[in-house]
Structures are given as C-alpha cells and as structure tokens.
Write an enzyme that holds these catalytic residues in place. Structure first.
Site, PDB file in Angstrom:
ATOM      1  N   ASP A  12       0.855  -1.186   0.000  1.00 18.18           N
ATOM      2  CA  ASP A  12       0.000   0.000   0.000  1.00 18.18           C
ATOM      3  C   ASP A  12       0.893   1.237   0.000  1.00 18.18           C
ATOM      4  O   ASP A  12       1.798   1.347   0.845  1.00 18.18           O
ATOM      5  CB  ASP A  12      -0.899   0.031   1.232  1.00 18.18           C
ATOM      6  N   ASP A 134     -15.535  -3.232   0.117  1.00 23.01           N
ATOM      7  CA  ASP A 134     -15.006  -2.948   1.439  1.00 23.01           C
ATOM      8  C   ASP A 134     -16.194  -2.703   2.366  1.00 23.01           C
ATOM      9  O   ASP A 134     -17.021  -1.823   2.092  1.00 23.01           O
ATOM     10  CB  ASP A 134     -14.108  -1.714   1.405  1.00 23.01           C
TER      11      ASP A 134
END
EC number: 5.3.1.16
Length: 244
Positions: A12, A134
């Site tokens: 990330d 998500d």
C-alpha cells in the site's frame, strides 16, 4: 485466477512510501519504506501475486503514486501477478494499465458509481477485474472507506459477478490493520453468494487466521500489517498451507 489458495502481500502506497493504515483512517499510518524494496522482498520470499494500492488515489479520486507503481512493475516484471487498486476511475485508465502488463485492476468506487464499467473492461480483458467490496458495519463503503453506499456486500458481489467480474476483493474494514484476528462469517457469506473467487482482506494476525480464511472458502488472502510487523513470515505461511 488463484488455482490454489495464496497469501498475497500488500504494498500500500502513500506519498511514494509503503504504509499500513488502521481501519482505513488517514493519520494512523505506519511507514515501511520503499515500494520496490518491499515488493522484491515478498517476491524473494515466495509470493506469487502482489497487491498494490495507491492510497492517495483512493482518497483523492485519481492515481497519485504512478511513478512508484511503475517502478514496482519494472522491478518484478513477469515473475509474479500484480493487481492494482486505488484511484482507477475510468475504463480507459484500467485498460491502459492492463495493456501495460498489469494482471488485474481493482475497482471500488468506480464499480459502485458505474457498474457497467466492469463489463466494459472485462470485454477487453476477460477475468481482469477485481471488484473491491469494502465493508464497514455490514455496508459497502467507498472513497477510501469514507462514504457509505447502503449496499449489502453479498448482494453487490452477485451483481458484479453477472457483469463479468473475475473476482471479488472483500475487505473487512472493521478489523483492518488492527492485528486482532479475522471474522470468517462475512467471508463465508460472500463466498456462498458467487461462483467467482473471493479474496479476503482485513484483520489477519496469525497463520491460524490465514488457515481460517481458506477454510471459509476464500481463494486467497491479502496480508499487510502482519507481515510488515513480523507477526509471521510469508515463508512460514506458505509452508503451513502446504502442510494442511
């Protein structure tokens, strides 16, 4: 896609550096250095797939870490599959990335706002779209996990499977980055709703968590903080999967 269960290391990126956020909240990040070094480390440890996320892109709505992402792609070449999410908002952008050699694009906000984008990209590159669902408090969230949609994850997953998605990336935001363990029930419910692979993410702290997600039917698990914090090694996880 994922013929055998895999542990997929996360890379990330925020401001050109590898970071991990707690619960998706900006300001909670811990920094882990250069993305190319991290990516190469995971490849050397046996990763077959890398999970790249442009966090700035996810929050701002357009990709911000293109240089770092290009450097990772150049470094790993065709040694591993690479999937990328964060700030991919148009079919043209996604197709350009896939044409460049990316294996899969991850669409979250774009898929929620314009579901047909999944079909448009899949027509050009079949099986290349992972739709990112998500979930926070049982609801799909977008825009870097900051906006609720009112969508139920399992119902949404079935819709995207019908549109040609190659797989579903399911992140349990309520446990993401906390190193306190996974919840298998939401994953199992999602797996039961579709016939395409479900990749789980969020909460992994131990190798037992990895094994639990495999038992829940996930095709793979994305792991970030647990690997960066040394809770277990990628090599040990791969060995455990082979032994059970």
């Amino acid at each position: 896609m994922f013929p055998e269960f895999e542990v997929v290391p996360a890379v990330d990126m925020q401001d050109g550096q590898v970071v991990q956020l707690v619960g998706g909240e900006r300001g909670t990040e811990k920094t882990y250095g250069d993305p190319v070094e991290a990516a190469q480390r995971w490849v050397d440890a046996g990763a077959r797939t890398l999970h790249l996320v442009d966090l700035d892109g996810a929050f701002e709505g357009e990709r911000q870490n293109a240089a770092a992402i290009d450097a990772v792609l150049d470094a790993v070449g065709t040694d591993v599959d690479v999937q990328l999410g964060g700030g991919i908002r148009t079919a043209e952008d996604a197709i350009s990335l896939l044409d460049r050699g990316l294996d899969r694009v991850i669409l979250g906000t774009a898929a929620v706002e314009t579901p047909e984008i999944v079909r448009e990209i899949s027509d050009e590159h079949p099986g290349s779209v992972l739709v990112s669902l998500d979930a926070k408090d049982g609801e799909v969230v977008v825009s870097g996990w900051t906006e609720g949609t009112g969508l139920d994850p399992a119902e949404a997953a079935a819709r995207y499977a019908d549109l040609g998605a190659g797989g579903i990336l399911f992140t349990d935001v309520d446990v993401e980055g906390q190193l306190e363990g996974v919840r298998t029930d939401p994953v199992r419910r999602l797996v039961d709703s579709v016939d395409i692979p479900v990749i789980a993410s969020g909460g992994v702290a131990t190798i037992d968590d990895v094994l639990a997600l495999r038992s829940a039917g996930a095709a793979a698990v994305v792991v970030g903080s647990a690997l960066y914090e040394g809770q277990f090694t990628l090599e040990a996880a791969i060995d455990a999967l082979a032994d059970t």
